[in-house]
Design an enzyme around this catalytic site. Structure first.
Site, PDB file in Angstrom:
ATOM      1  N   CYS A   1     -13.755  11.615  14.167  1.00 30.39           N
ATOM      2  CA  CYS A   1     -14.171  12.310  12.943  1.00 30.39           C
ATOM      3  C   CYS A   1     -13.159  12.162  11.793  1.00 30.39           C
ATOM      4  O   CYS A   1     -13.537  12.127  10.629  1.00 30.39           O
ATOM      5  CB  CYS A   1     -14.423  13.781  13.235  1.00 30.39           C
ATOM      6  SG  CYS A   1     -13.156  14.560  14.252  1.00 30.39           S
TER       7      CYS A   1
ATOM      8  N   HIS B   1     -12.610  17.677   7.287  1.00 34.27           N
ATOM      9  CA  HIS B   1     -11.286  17.066   7.461  1.00 34.27           C
ATOM     10  C   HIS B   1     -10.850  16.446   6.128  1.00 34.27           C
ATOM     11  O   HIS B   1     -11.583  15.644   5.531  1.00 34.27           O
ATOM     12  CB  HIS B   1     -11.331  15.962   8.520  1.00 34.27           C
ATOM     13  CG  HIS B   1     -11.511  16.460   9.933  1.00 34.27           C
ATOM     14  ND1 HIS B   1     -11.439  17.787  10.297  1.00 34.27           N
ATOM     15  CD2 HIS B   1     -11.722  15.763  11.087  1.00 34.27           C
ATOM     16  CE1 HIS B   1     -11.615  17.898  11.615  1.00 34.27           C
ATOM     17  NE2 HIS B   1     -11.796  16.690  12.108  1.00 34.27           N
TER      18      HIS B   1
HETATM   19  N1  LIG Z   1     -16.216  18.503  17.011  1.00 34.22           N
HETATM   20  C1  LIG Z   1     -16.054  17.413  16.264  1.00 34.22           C
HETATM   21  O1  LIG Z   1     -15.816  17.491  15.046  1.00 34.22           O
HETATM   22  C2  LIG Z   1     -16.154  16.043  16.891  1.00 34.22           C
HETATM   23  C3  LIG Z   1     -16.189  14.957  16.030  1.00 34.22           C
HETATM   24  C4  LIG Z   1     -16.290  13.670  16.557  1.00 34.22           C
HETATM   25  C5  LIG Z   1     -16.348  13.490  17.896  1.00 34.22           C
HETATM   26  N2  LIG Z   1     -16.312  14.554  18.734  1.00 34.22           N
HETATM   27  C6  LIG Z   1     -16.385  14.293  20.172  1.00 34.22           C
HETATM   28  O2  LIG Z   1     -17.645  14.756  20.662  1.00 34.22           O
HETATM   29  C7  LIG Z   1     -17.491  15.217  22.002  1.00 34.22           C
HETATM   30  C8  LIG Z   1     -17.967  16.654  22.072  1.00 34.22           C
HETATM   31  O3  LIG Z   1     -17.228  17.454  21.181  1.00 34.22           O
HETATM   32  P1  LIG Z   1     -17.616  18.971  20.892  1.00 34.22           P
HETATM   33  O4  LIG Z   1     -16.740  19.370  19.770  1.00 34.22           O
HETATM   34  O5  LIG Z   1     -19.078  19.114  20.752  1.00 34.22           O
HETATM   35  O6  LIG Z   1     -17.122  19.680  22.273  1.00 34.22           O
HETATM   36  P2  LIG Z   1     -17.551  21.084  22.891  1.00 34.22           P
HETATM   37  O7  LIG Z   1     -17.981  22.042  21.840  1.00 34.22           O
HETATM   38  O8  LIG Z   1     -16.442  21.476  23.790  1.00 34.22           O
HETATM   39  O9  LIG Z   1     -18.860  20.726  23.795  1.00 34.22           O
HETATM   40  C9  LIG Z   1     -18.747  19.999  24.997  1.00 34.22           C
HETATM   41  C10 LIG Z   1     -20.139  19.783  25.602  1.00 34.22           C
HETATM   42  O10 LIG Z   1     -19.970  19.038  26.817  1.00 34.22           O
HETATM   43  C11 LIG Z   1     -20.655  19.738  27.879  1.00 34.22           C
HETATM   44  N3  LIG Z   1     -20.014  19.458  29.166  1.00 34.22           N
HETATM   45  C12 LIG Z   1     -18.810  19.909  29.625  1.00 34.22           C
HETATM   46  N4  LIG Z   1     -18.587  19.469  30.876  1.00 34.22           N
HETATM   47  C13 LIG Z   1     -19.666  18.721  31.211  1.00 34.22           C
HETATM   48  C14 LIG Z   1     -20.044  18.016  32.383  1.00 34.22           C
HETATM   49  N5  LIG Z   1     -19.255  17.947  33.470  1.00 34.22           N
HETATM   50  N6  LIG Z   1     -21.233  17.360  32.400  1.00 34.22           N
HETATM   51  C15 LIG Z   1     -22.053  17.412  31.320  1.00 34.22           C
HETATM   52  N7  LIG Z   1     -21.765  18.080  30.176  1.00 34.22           N
HETATM   53  C16 LIG Z   1     -20.584  18.714  30.124  1.00 34.22           C
HETATM   54  C17 LIG Z   1     -20.554  21.185  27.496  1.00 34.22           C
HETATM   55  O11 LIG Z   1     -21.525  21.913  28.217  1.00 34.22           O
HETATM   56  P3  LIG Z   1     -21.321  23.459  28.671  1.00 34.22           P
HETATM   57  O12 LIG Z   1     -21.625  24.304  27.478  1.00 34.22           O
HETATM   58  O13 LIG Z   1     -22.313  23.626  29.758  1.00 34.22           O
HETATM   59  O14 LIG Z   1     -19.903  23.599  29.117  1.00 34.22           O
HETATM   60  C18 LIG Z   1     -20.852  21.077  26.008  1.00 34.22           C
HETATM   61  O15 LIG Z   1     -22.242  20.909  25.821  1.00 34.22           O
HETATM   62  C19 LIG Z   1     -16.008  15.036  22.355  1.00 34.22           C
HETATM   63  O16 LIG Z   1     -15.844  13.785  22.995  1.00 34.22           O
HETATM   64  C20 LIG Z   1     -15.334  15.028  21.003  1.00 34.22           C
HETATM   65  O17 LIG Z   1     -14.117  14.345  21.005  1.00 34.22           O
HETATM   66  C21 LIG Z   1     -16.234  15.846  18.269  1.00 34.22           C
END
Ligand SMILES: NC(=O)c1ccc[n+]([C@@H]2O[C@H](COP(=O)([O-])OP(=O)(O)OC[C@H]3O[C@@H](n4cnc5c(N)ncnc54)[C@H](OP(=O)(O)O)[C@@H]3O)[C@@H](O)[C@H]2O)c1
Length: 397
Positions: free
Chosen positions: A197, A290
């Protein structure tokens, strides 16, 4: 049901504008991609599955896809903590628009390509993935091997040589790499990733400058929102009244991804941009958006007006009808104190980045500030735009 995009006929060359500016006699690059831009109305939308549906990025997918003309969410998956529950119960909805009722009632499936919730349908063949890198490393290949187009947000495969790390306005030609993936040959499945991001804003701002003037050195310092760490993310006691000058692996990701994104496809691999890049990353008490301060040394001198013109004229997707593409991807803010996250992050529905404060740099040539919405342009919106490009090329089956 609504509209399904189908392509016909018209061909464009994403590098055409650049070729047109090359001096006479200089070798013309081979067109990297010919793709179509005319859409016809059909009867159905593409069914979309979301892996990581309950997280920060997963929620943004749901919000952005709610009225999407081509895509419809039909399958939701998350961890064992959530699977089997109605989405409205499993997810702690954090966005400022209501959770759509249809989605709230859907049952969260286990995160497997063959998994169905309550006898509902199996995972569809298009998966928008947003799980942590360690989980993505294990899960995403399973979906690609099962014949799915995996359009991913995670960093797990971004730097793999045969996986496109793609921003449609910047390097659509890198999409050819999907043909190098064994899944594509064996099951038809493949993987495409979008960038970290934080790097999104600088890359969009730098692309027109690389094309016109070349770039030799880049120095970038980020001020990153807390939503970038997912939910619940950074504890409030750590971030309120504070700045945290360390985000694990973020500086490395910015440095290597920026050079791959701005690199060129050379046969079967991406040759990174030949420039030196140094990044410093900080977490700040901002919810979304950001901000990055960037200093650059150009390949040839450029006047302020030339840089402003390069940004203003940068519209590589104009006229192609991709629903999520902003009309003006890099928007100039002339005020001395802009861009600011609260005031500028939603430009272009969160898909445009804002540049401001262009001024001479005493060490390199020029410096400026760029802002992007991290969970829209830097995450869910980026995946959706990548999928729209794939649809327009007939790569979504
Ligand atoms: N936030 C940002 O600005 C951003 C930007 C670019 C890229 N990303 C990337 O996008 C990804 C997700 O980020 P996020 O911010 O959305 O994270 P997050 O809010 O922590 O969400 C994580 C998701 O993954 C699920 N999960 C966890 N363990 C799992 C498993 N064993 N099997 C299947 N699903 C599982 C969680 O489900 P539960 O609710 O059931 O735990 C939740 O739906 C990461 O790789 C991050 O680096 C994020």
């Amino acid at each position: 049901m609504g509209i399904r995009a189908a392509c016909c006929g018209a061909q464009i060359d994403p590098d055409g504008a650049r070729r047109a500016r090359l001096p006479a006699g200089q070798a013309q690059p081979t067109p990297v991609l010919l793709y179509t831009r005319v859409f016809k109305a059909m009867q159905t939308k593409y069914p979309i599955g979301i892996l990581g549906a309950t997280g920060m990025v997963g929620q943004r997918y749901i919000q952005l896809l709610e009225r999407h003309p081509w895509f419809e969410v039909t399958w939701l998956a998350a961890s064992d903590r959530s699977s089997g529950k109605p989405y409205g119960e499993a997810a702690k909805w954090r966005l400022d628009t209501p959770l759509p009722e249809r989605i709230a009632k859907m049952t969260v499936s286990p995160a497997e390509p063959g998994a169905a919730a309550n006898g509902d349908q199996l995972a569809p063949k298009i998966i928008f993935a947003s799980v942590d890198a360690a989980i993505a490393r294990e899960l995403e290949p399973k979906f690609a091997a099962a014949g799915c187009a995996v359009v991913s947000n995670s960093s797990a495969f971004r730097m793999a040589p045969n996986v496109p790390l793609m921003i449609p306005e910047v390097n659509a030609g890198h999409l050819r790499l999907i043909e190098e993936q064994s899944w594509r040959r064996e099951s038809g499945g493949y993987m495409v990733t979008n960038s970290n991001c934080t790097v999104m804003g600088p890359v969009l701002a730098l692309k027109p400058l690389v094309d016109r003037f070349g770039i030799e050195q880049i120095f970038a310092t980020s001020m990153q929102a807390v939503s970038g760490a997912g939910y619940p993310g950074v504890p409030s006691m750590d971030i309120l009244d504070n700045v945290v000058p360390y985000i694990p692996s973020e500086e490395e990701k910015m440095e290597e991804e920026l050079l791959k994104l701005l690199g060129s496809l050379d046969g079967h691999v991406v040759k990174p941009l030949n420039a030196r890049m140094s990044a410093s990353c900080n977490r700040v008490p901002v919810v979304d958006g950001h901000t990055v301060s960037v200093s650059i040394k150009l390949g040839r001198p450029a006047a302020r007006e030339e840089i402003l013109a390069a940004w203003a004229e940068f519209r590589p997707l104009a006229g192609q009808g991709l629903p999520t593409a902003p009309e003006q991807p890099v928007q100039w803010a002339p005020q001395d104190d802009r861009p600011q996250p609260r005031l500028d992050r939603n430009r272009g529905n969160g898909m445009a980045v804002t540049v401001g404060r262009l001024r001479p740099c005493n060490v390199l040539d020029w410096k400026f500030t760029v802002l992007s919405h991290n969970t829209i342009r830097g995450a869910a919106g980026a995946t959706i735009l990548n999928a729209e490009l794939l649809a327009s090329l007939g790569k979504l089956g």
